[in-house]
Scaffold this motif. Structure first.
Motif, PDB file in Angstrom:
ATOM      1  N   CYS A   1      11.977  41.765  46.833  1.00 34.35           N
ATOM      2  CA  CYS A   1      11.058  40.763  46.279  1.00 34.35           C
ATOM      3  C   CYS A   1      11.663  39.355  46.285  1.00 34.35           C
ATOM      4  O   CYS A   1      12.806  39.146  45.895  1.00 34.35           O
TER       5      CYS A   1
ATOM      6  N   CYS B   1       9.681  34.871  43.171  1.00 36.60           N
ATOM      7  CA  CYS B   1       9.988  33.719  42.310  1.00 36.60           C
ATOM      8  C   CYS B   1      11.402  33.204  42.623  1.00 36.60           C
ATOM      9  O   CYS B   1      12.153  33.828  43.372  1.00 36.60           O
TER      10      CYS B   1
ATOM     11  N   ARG C   1      20.023  35.757  42.269  1.00 34.65           N
ATOM     12  CA  ARG C   1      20.398  37.107  41.829  1.00 34.65           C
ATOM     13  C   ARG C   1      21.438  37.718  42.760  1.00 34.65           C
ATOM     14  O   ARG C   1      21.525  37.356  43.947  1.00 34.65           O
TER      15      ARG C   1
ATOM     16  N   CYS D   1      15.151  40.218  37.835  1.00 34.34           N
ATOM     17  CA  CYS D   1      16.316  39.473  38.328  1.00 34.34           C
ATOM     18  C   CYS D   1      16.855  38.597  37.202  1.00 34.34           C
ATOM     19  O   CYS D   1      16.097  38.128  36.353  1.00 34.34           O
TER      20      CYS D   1
ATOM     21  N   CYS E   1       6.730  38.377  38.154  1.00 37.94           N
ATOM     22  CA  CYS E   1       7.395  39.689  38.120  1.00 37.94           C
ATOM     23  C   CYS E   1       6.531  40.779  37.505  1.00 37.94           C
ATOM     24  O   CYS E   1       6.865  41.959  37.599  1.00 37.94           O
TER      25      CYS E   1
END
Ligand code: SF4
Length: 220
Positions: A29, A32, A38, A100, A123
């Motif tokens: 993913c 965002c 992360r 994250c 998320c």
């Protein structure tokens, strides 16, 4: 008493497989800005057929480094509180509202920060899929941010901790103190707050037992 882990009749047929499919998608993913900083996506872990799910706010440093939820000191405290109730991670599922780590660099050091509203919104697709697959009977929110997402906005922990609420994803939901908050307390305050966490988990365990006896029609 050992918690009953048998598959509930209303559960999806193969939650392990379904959850793994979603996890593999979440690992990629980039919906965002947290994807840029992360180390690992911390999807969540535990028993995909668990009737009891714990939801925290988001991963911290240790979780980001390992890809596992609640693995630092807060995780150890949660494990201890579970053990006091005869539970372990194999009995429950543990995840966070965001997957994250939200962080900020201050004076050359990386610190956790609360996730922004747009990050939580981006998320939510993963939490939604997770909880829809698991279909827990009971959700325990760890801390007010998770309660704001799953119970109601502007959740007041001092007034609403330990109270049962309806929830879109489970028959019952409540919020208790986040283990990281408890670790910031000292002396008597630490002991009192830790006892509240143990007591709330005991109430959640009992709620699962009661909910299993209720007819299926009251699920939503
Ligand atoms: S926090 Fe959630 S939405 Fe943002 S990149 Fe990570 S998995 Fe995707």
């Amino acid at each position: 008493m050992e918690m009953d882990l048998t598959l509930d009749l209303w559960g999806v047929e193969n939650p392990e497989e379904e959850l793994e499919k979603v996890r593999q998608q979440a690992l990629q993913c980039t919906a965002c800005r947290l994807a840029e900083t992360r180390t690992n996506v911390v999807f969540g872990e535990g028993n995909p057929r668990a009737p009891l799910v714990f939801v925290g706010e988001g991963p911290g440093e240790h979780e980001d480094a390992t890809g596992r939820p609640f693995v630092g000191r807060a995780g150890a405290l949660l494990d201890q509180a579970l053990r006091e109730n005869g539970l372990s991670r194999k009995h429950v599922y543990i995840c966070n509202v965001i997957k994250c780590r939200a962080s900020v660099v201050e004076n050359g050091r990386v610190r956790n920060r609360p996730p922004y509203a747009d990050e939580i919104t981006a998320c939510h697709q993963w939490l939604d899929k997770q909880l829809t697959i698991i279909q827990p009977l009971v959700i325990v929110c760890l801390g007010a941010p998770a309660a704001n997402t799953l119970i109601h906005k502007n959740f007041k922990m001092t007034q609403e901790r330990g109270i049962w609420f309806p929830c879109h994803y489970a028959r019952y939901a409540m919020a208790t103190l986040h283990p990281a908050y408890i670790l910031r307390q000292e002396g008597e305050s630490y002991q009192q707050n830790y006892r509240l966490l143990v007591q709330d988990i005991a109430a959640a365990r009992q709620k699962v037992i009661e909910a299993k006896k209720e007819p299926k029609t009251t699920l939503f």
